[in-house]
Design an enzyme around this catalytic site. Structure first.
Site, mmCIF file in Angstrom:
data_model
loop_
_atom_site.group_PDB
_atom_site.id
_atom_site.type_symbol
_atom_site.label_atom_id
_atom_site.label_comp_id
_atom_site.label_asym_id
_atom_site.label_seq_id
_atom_site.Cartn_x
_atom_site.Cartn_y
_atom_site.Cartn_z
ATOM 1 N N ASP A 216 -7.971 20.104 -31.785
ATOM 2 C CA ASP A 216 -8.959 20.819 -30.990
ATOM 3 C C ASP A 216 -8.557 22.290 -30.832
ATOM 4 O O ASP A 216 -7.389 22.606 -30.597
ATOM 5 C CB ASP A 216 -9.062 20.157 -29.616
ATOM 6 N N GLU A 275 -10.040 22.045 -36.122
ATOM 7 C CA GLU A 275 -11.266 22.620 -35.582
ATOM 8 C C GLU A 275 -10.976 24.115 -35.430
ATOM 9 O O GLU A 275 -10.444 24.557 -34.412
ATOM 10 C CB GLU A 275 -11.636 22.019 -34.232
#
Length: 549
Positions: A216, A275
């Protein structure tokens, strides 16, 4: 009680070198997938019970969004304990059982890891606050003195991605940085203890048997020295092309080289996918150099309009950027942070957050065509739960049920991510359409029974059966998904894409009118009804067809 796990190995059935290079990976948003205990919230046991569905759908791996212990200020992306399961989702024993069952079914498991920030309830941060300004734990975050005569102004002009200042002041007068919600303080990766802790976290889950990680905010870990002001730059464009002092700093790559050595210690080709929102696909390629991560999400592709020229350009640029570093391209149309592509394509071209349902028939037609295009491209494809059902975004959720933290903060992201997170329907009737016996944490539209797994199974014209057929054909057709290039075919009308791969052709009509073309071979699959007659075929508006040659 201490619990011990004998982390299962990655599945050996169908195991191959570089399995991730052309894998189809299915994102499960656990709170919205399946509820096993009737509390209205999806959980790990619910996911486990539906693994045979995912096996039969034809995916290779399952990516689980966060299920860690968390106050849930941002749907679990505020982690209070990276080695524990939040009680709403189950226990570590449930996670162990899920991983084992997935491997028995030939599925791999990828889990989220959240290294840019922790929860403000994480032990480090609680002690940093409780122990006062002299606490050495404050150096594991970004604590700074404020500006102004009495330190009453934030240390710099950075703003939160969710809106408002990126700084919050604590009782003793210091300020701490949070690029997202105030409950998500950013970690300071210049402190070696942070790097040590996350290598330990990776090993904990690798020992549990997971096959990889989705990282993330992979682009956000390192901030520019001195945390310089932006000076009025529009910094609230997460999908924009601006170079920011808190995103995509070169120092992140040393971190990921360290992580790669950890991943390579384990058998079964454990992977990590970034990401990473970057200004260009060339910058994205830096995250997947041979000694760093394995994949990076292709957000440039996700944001591309349903336009033949735009699609061709981003496909070419993506493949060209990945080729020098030897990494596969990735393709994605939807996820838990953006409007589902059935709704994006139902509206005039805009950003990735859409507030109106638009022309749903048009959106579904384009979404089906876009899916076949994506699955025909070389590289790895990511699917978001429910897209195989053709689910639209729920754009009319009442304000009082919304939980997206960006909805409650002014001038940040659009705050409408709840619309793509509504629990998915499994049955045509019943409580929450089979999601669980106790309703669902976000209300489902009354129309969703007709979109359920039960209603679409066996209907050859349904979107679910299109996905099943496409994923089956992708496995069977030689080389589909493999490789690193496409050969564009000349002579196609404006608005039509046609490309060749070994033994395969794909033709896409992005226009609003049908086109007639020579049939290049045996039709394998189409997103709409296609008629082949006397060596020609008519390709309907907004449709894609696969050919075997």
């Amino acid at each position: 009680m201490t619990q011990h796990f004998a982390g299962p190995c990655a599945p050996t059935t169908g195991n191959r070198t570089g399995w991730w290079r052309d894998a189809v990976i299915y994102q499960v948003y656990p709170r919205s997938f399946a509820d096993s205990n009737g509390d209205g919230m999806g959980d790990l046991e619910g996911v486990r019970s539906r693994l045979p569905y995912l096996r039969d759908l034809g995916v290779d791996a399952v990516w689980l969004s966060p299920f860690y212990a968390s106050p849930q200020a941002d749907a679990g992306y505020d982690v209070a304990d990276y080695r524990a399961i939040d009680p709403m989702f189950g226990t570590l024993l449930d996670a162990d059982a899920l991983i084992r069952d997935a491997h028995d079914l030939g599925l791999r498991i990828i889990v989220d890891v959240v290294p840019n920030h922790s929860s403000d309830q994480y032990e480090w941060f609680r002690r940093a606050i409780g122990d006062g300004p002299a606490s050495p734990l404050r150096d594991r975050y970004h604590f700074r003195e404020g500006k102004g005569e009495n330190g009453e102004l934030p240390p710099n002009d950075w703003e939160s991605i969710f809106g408002g200042p990126a700084w919050t002041r604590v009782a003793d007068g210091a300020w701490y940085l949070h690029l997202f919600a105030p409950e998500q303080p950013d970690l300071n990766w210049d402190n070696p203890a942070v790097a040590d802790e996350f290598r330990s976290i990776l090993r904990f889950w690798l020992d549990m048997g997971v096959d990889g990680f989705r990282v993330d905010v992979a682009h956000g870990l390192v901030k520019a020295p001195g945390l310089p002001d932006l000076g009025g730059t529009d910094q609230l464009r997460l999908l924009g092309n601006d170079v920011m002092p808190f995103f995509d700093q070169d120092g992140v790559h040393e971190i990921y080289r360290s992580w790669r050595t950890v991943l390579d210690e384990y058998p079964g080709e454990r992977i990590a996918v970034a990401e990473a929102w970057t200004p260009t696909v060339e910058r994205t390629a830096n995250y997947v150099r041979p000694d760093e991560l394995h994949q990076a999400f292709n957000f440039q592709y996700l944001g591309t309009h349903w336009d033949a020229a735009e699609l061709r350009d981003v496909i070419d640029a993506s493949l060209a950027a990945m080729r020098p570093v030897g990494a596969p391209a990735t393709w994605v149309l939807s996820n838990h942070d953006v409007t589902r592509h059935t709704t994006r394509f139902a509206n005039p071209p805009a950003g990735t957050q859409i507030r109106t349902p638009g022309d749903r028939a048009l959106g579904l037609r384009r979404a089906r065509a876009a899916t076949l295009l994506m699955l025909a491209l070389p590289g790895s494809a990511y699917l978001y739960q429910g897209e195989e059902l053709g689910l639209p975004d729920v754009t009319d959720l009442p304000d009082e049920v919304r939980q997206d933290p960006s909805f409650f903060r002014a001038a940040g992201q659009d705050g409408f991510r709840d619309g793509c997170r509504v629990p998915i329907p499994w049955t045509a009737e019943g409580t929450s359409y089979g999601f669980g016996s106790g309703g669902s944490w976000l209300p489902q539209p009354a129309s969703w029974g007709a979109l359920s797994v039960e209603a679409q199974t066996g209907d050859t014209g349904s979107t679910l059966e299109l996905y099943r057929a496409a994923l089956s054909a992708r496995r069977e057709l030689p080389g589909l998904g493999a490789g690193e290039s496409v050969d564009w075919l000349p002579g196609t009308p404006a608005g039509v894409l046609a490309f060749a791969r070994p033994g395969f052709r794909c033709t896409v009509n992005t226009t609003s009118s049908p086109v007639r073309l020579p049939a290049p071979g045996r039709m394998v699959l189409a997103s709409a009804e296609v008629t082949v007659r006397e060596g020609e075929f008519e390709l309907p508006a907004d449709s894609t067809v696969w050919w075997s040659v």
